[in-house]
Design an enzyme around this catalytic site. Structure first.
Site, mmCIF file in Angstrom:
data_model
loop_
_atom_site.group_PDB
_atom_site.id
_atom_site.type_symbol
_atom_site.label_atom_id
_atom_site.label_comp_id
_atom_site.label_asym_id
_atom_site.label_seq_id
_atom_site.Cartn_x
_atom_site.Cartn_y
_atom_site.Cartn_z
ATOM 1 N N ASP A 68 0.848 -1.199 0.000
ATOM 2 C CA ASP A 68 0.000 0.000 0.000
ATOM 3 C C ASP A 68 0.878 1.240 0.000
ATOM 4 O O ASP A 68 2.025 1.202 0.438
ATOM 5 C CB ASP A 68 -0.873 0.027 1.270
ATOM 6 C CG ASP A 68 -2.002 -0.990 1.233
ATOM 7 O OD1 ASP A 68 -2.362 -1.466 0.143
ATOM 8 O OD2 ASP A 68 -2.529 -1.311 2.322
ATOM 9 N N ARG B 19 -1.517 -0.446 -8.663
ATOM 10 C CA ARG B 19 -2.908 -0.080 -8.324
ATOM 11 C C ARG B 19 -2.956 1.445 -8.310
ATOM 12 O O ARG B 19 -2.095 2.063 -7.666
ATOM 13 C CB ARG B 19 -3.270 -0.604 -6.932
ATOM 14 C CG ARG B 19 -4.613 -0.082 -6.403
ATOM 15 C CD ARG B 19 -4.726 -0.183 -4.883
ATOM 16 N NE ARG B 19 -4.798 -1.542 -4.404
ATOM 17 C CZ ARG B 19 -4.434 -1.901 -3.164
ATOM 18 N NH1 ARG B 19 -3.956 -1.003 -2.313
ATOM 19 N NH2 ARG B 19 -4.537 -3.150 -2.794
HETATM 20 C C1 LIG Z 1 -8.741 -1.333 -3.172
HETATM 21 C C2 LIG Z 1 -8.319 -0.002 -2.653
HETATM 22 C C3 LIG Z 1 -7.065 0.146 -2.098
HETATM 23 C C4 LIG Z 1 -6.637 1.384 -1.630
HETATM 24 N N1 LIG Z 1 -5.342 1.547 -1.214
HETATM 25 C C5 LIG Z 1 -4.910 2.786 -0.906
HETATM 26 C C6 LIG Z 1 -3.533 3.035 -0.627
HETATM 27 O O1 LIG Z 1 -2.684 2.150 -0.664
HETATM 28 N N2 LIG Z 1 -3.171 4.310 -0.320
HETATM 29 C C7 LIG Z 1 -4.064 5.350 -0.293
HETATM 30 O O2 LIG Z 1 -3.679 6.490 -0.044
HETATM 31 N N3 LIG Z 1 -5.376 5.123 -0.531
HETATM 32 C C8 LIG Z 1 -5.816 3.886 -0.840
HETATM 33 N N4 LIG Z 1 -7.138 3.697 -1.127
HETATM 34 C C9 LIG Z 1 -8.126 4.766 -0.823
HETATM 35 C C10 LIG Z 1 -8.268 5.761 -1.957
HETATM 36 O O3 LIG Z 1 -7.104 6.526 -2.053
HETATM 37 C C11 LIG Z 1 -9.474 6.704 -1.739
HETATM 38 O O4 LIG Z 1 -9.268 7.405 -0.549
HETATM 39 C C12 LIG Z 1 -10.814 5.999 -1.676
HETATM 40 O O5 LIG Z 1 -10.877 4.939 -2.580
HETATM 41 C C13 LIG Z 1 -11.955 6.975 -2.026
HETATM 42 O O6 LIG Z 1 -11.787 7.457 -3.324
HETATM 43 P P1 LIG Z 1 -12.669 6.969 -4.583
HETATM 44 O O7 LIG Z 1 -11.740 6.730 -5.704
HETATM 45 O O8 LIG Z 1 -13.518 5.840 -4.216
HETATM 46 O O9 LIG Z 1 -13.475 8.233 -5.051
HETATM 47 P P2 LIG Z 1 -14.312 9.349 -4.315
HETATM 48 O O10 LIG Z 1 -14.505 10.415 -5.345
HETATM 49 O O11 LIG Z 1 -13.716 9.724 -3.015
HETATM 50 O O12 LIG Z 1 -15.682 8.620 -4.043
HETATM 51 C C14 LIG Z 1 -16.536 8.182 -5.085
HETATM 52 C C15 LIG Z 1 -17.778 7.542 -4.478
HETATM 53 O O13 LIG Z 1 -17.397 6.353 -3.803
HETATM 54 C C16 LIG Z 1 -18.139 6.185 -2.611
HETATM 55 N N5 LIG Z 1 -17.196 6.180 -1.464
HETATM 56 C C17 LIG Z 1 -15.895 6.521 -1.484
HETATM 57 N N6 LIG Z 1 -15.326 6.363 -0.271
HETATM 58 C C18 LIG Z 1 -16.321 5.921 0.536
HETATM 59 C C19 LIG Z 1 -16.380 5.565 1.905
HETATM 60 N N7 LIG Z 1 -15.317 5.638 2.703
HETATM 61 N N8 LIG Z 1 -17.564 5.154 2.404
HETATM 62 C C20 LIG Z 1 -18.661 5.051 1.616
HETATM 63 N N9 LIG Z 1 -18.659 5.383 0.304
HETATM 64 C C21 LIG Z 1 -17.523 5.811 -0.225
HETATM 65 C C22 LIG Z 1 -19.136 7.298 -2.565
HETATM 66 O O14 LIG Z 1 -20.302 6.832 -3.211
HETATM 67 C C23 LIG Z 1 -18.452 8.371 -3.399
HETATM 68 O O15 LIG Z 1 -19.356 9.273 -3.948
HETATM 69 C C24 LIG Z 1 -7.552 2.484 -1.640
HETATM 70 C C25 LIG Z 1 -8.811 2.329 -2.197
HETATM 71 C C26 LIG Z 1 -9.204 1.122 -2.727
HETATM 72 C C27 LIG Z 1 -10.543 1.017 -3.356
#
Ligand SMILES: Cc1cc2nc3c(=O)[nH]c(=O)nc-3n(C[C@H](O)[C@H](O)[C@H](O)COP(=O)(O)OP(=O)(O)OC[C@H]3O[C@@H](n4cnc5c(N)ncnc54)[C@H](O)[C@@H]3O)c2cc1C
Length: 312
Positions: free
Chosen positions: A136, A187
């Site tokens: 990560d 990723r």
């Molecule tokens: C498999 C995976 C691994 C990850 N690994 C890392 C990592 O190593 N380092 C890192 O910095 N970040 C990591 N993240 C987190 C990522 O950086 C974002 O903070 C997170 O995915 C929210 O962004 P989004 O792309 O979903 O879009 P956003 O624009 O934030 O959200 C889009 C939509 O997704 C839904 N959503 C998003 N987050 C949530 C929530 N918490 N609860 C409920 N609904 C939600 C809502 O419907 C929102 O409108 C990871 C995410 C995923 C999916």
């Protein structure tokens, strides 16, 4: 703006000992407790049970034993041993052999060489057993060292590993080109941490635009890229670009977090795409949980209702 305030606020309260105690007391107590929406449980047995349920829905999994920012080498050793135990439990269970981990959990803040050693110990067990290990990405102060460690191990022949790049950081598009040139599995995510303006985009629209650009490069030049997002707009773009570029669905995967947008997860599987669910578990779940709240303040109401319900 709201996004960045929210992240900063939850980052701040994640440091609160009192809140941590309160959350620990109520968050995981019962099968319906509020933290269980995002965290599979505190034990590896609970995580494996969750993994089986996700696999039964036609999805792939990655298990993540939560923990980060350990402050001494004993804790780092303990985390490494715990991870090796998790590998053994996964092998015994028969669920897919795929884990995610954080380098600060293995002692990166204490001593870089020890963290590398610890990662190597995990890879020594994971590699021959056919695991894939995703490192990560943490705060921007760790980006350089994380990529450096990844490249060092890669050069030493550890190839069943992948990295994560965050579109929030201005540097990430160049890092994606660098990792694609290496042949690494990447990723892409938007980024979960509150970052200084000097290194990160301040506006969410800029983070999203950078994500879209990275998505295009990942699909066309990536090596089995992982699209980590719950954003329907990004998912639609990925599907369009892959179709246009003739990249078939088995050449990349979508990844989402346990408990987030299960509707989208199911829709993608039905449409013939690969979806991997990232399943966090373990006793050290509080910082991870607070990041999930920071991403979507609406989740806070859900927690408050949960706490009131538990206390009643
Ligand atoms: C498999 C995976 C691994 C990850 N690994 C890392 C990592 O190593 N380092 C890192 O910095 N970040 C990591 N993240 C987190 C990522 O950086 C974002 O903070 C997170 O995915 C929210 O962004 P989004 O792309 O979903 O879009 P956003 O624009 O934030 O959200 C889009 C939509 O997704 C839904 N959503 C998003 N987050 C949530 C929530 N918490 N609860 C409920 N609904 C939600 C809502 O419907 C929102 O409108 C990871 C995410 C995923 C999916």
């Amino acid at each position: 703006m709201l996004d960045s305030i929210s992240k900063a606020f939850f980052h701040l309260i994640a440091q609160s000992g009192t809140l941590k105690k309160l959350a620990s007391r109520y968050g995981m107590r019962r099968s319906a407790s509020f933290a269980r929406r995002f965290i599979a449980g505190e034990t590896v047995a609970e995580a494996i049970e969750a993994a089986r349920a996700v696999e039964a829905r036609g999805m792939l999994i990655s298990l993540d034993l939560l923990g980060e920012s350990v402050t001494n080498l004993e804790e780092a050793d303990a985390a490494t041993r715990a991870y090796v135990g998790v590998l053994d439990a996964i092998v015994a269970s028969g669920v897919e052999r795929n884990i995610s981990l954080k380098l600060t959990q293995l002692g990166l803040d204490v001593d870089k060489a020890s963290a590398v050693d610890n990662l190597r110990k995990i890879m020594e067990r994971a590699g021959p057993a056919g695991f894939f290990v995703r490192i990560d990405m943490e705060q921007s102060c760790y980006t350089d060292v994380t990529l450096e460690i990844f490249e060092t191990l890669w050069e030493h022949g550890y190839r069943q590993m992948g990295v994560v790049l965050q579109s929030a950081l201005r540097r990430s598009e160049a890092d994606l080109t660098r990792m694609n040139a290496l042949g690494a599995r990447v990723r892409i995510v938007k980024g979960a941490y509150k970052e200084p303006k000097t290194v990160a985009y301040a506006k969410k629209t800029d983070v999203d635009a950078a994500y879209a650009r990275m998505l295009k490069v990942l699909i066309t030049d990536g090596h089995y890229g992982a699209i980590g997002t719950h954003d329907p707009a990004m998912i639609a773009l990925a599907r369009d670009w892959a179709r246009e570029a003739g990249v078939t669905p088995e050449r990349f995967e979508f990844q989402m977090l346990y408990g987030v947008r299960r509707d989208l997860q199911t829709m993608l599987v039905k449409a013939g795409y690969r979806v991997r669910v990232y399943i966090p578990f373990g006793r050290e779940w509080f910082p991870y949980f607070m990041r999930r709240l920071g991403e979507r303040p609406a989740n806070v109401m859900f927690v408050i209702r949960g706490i009131l319900g538990e206390r009643g």
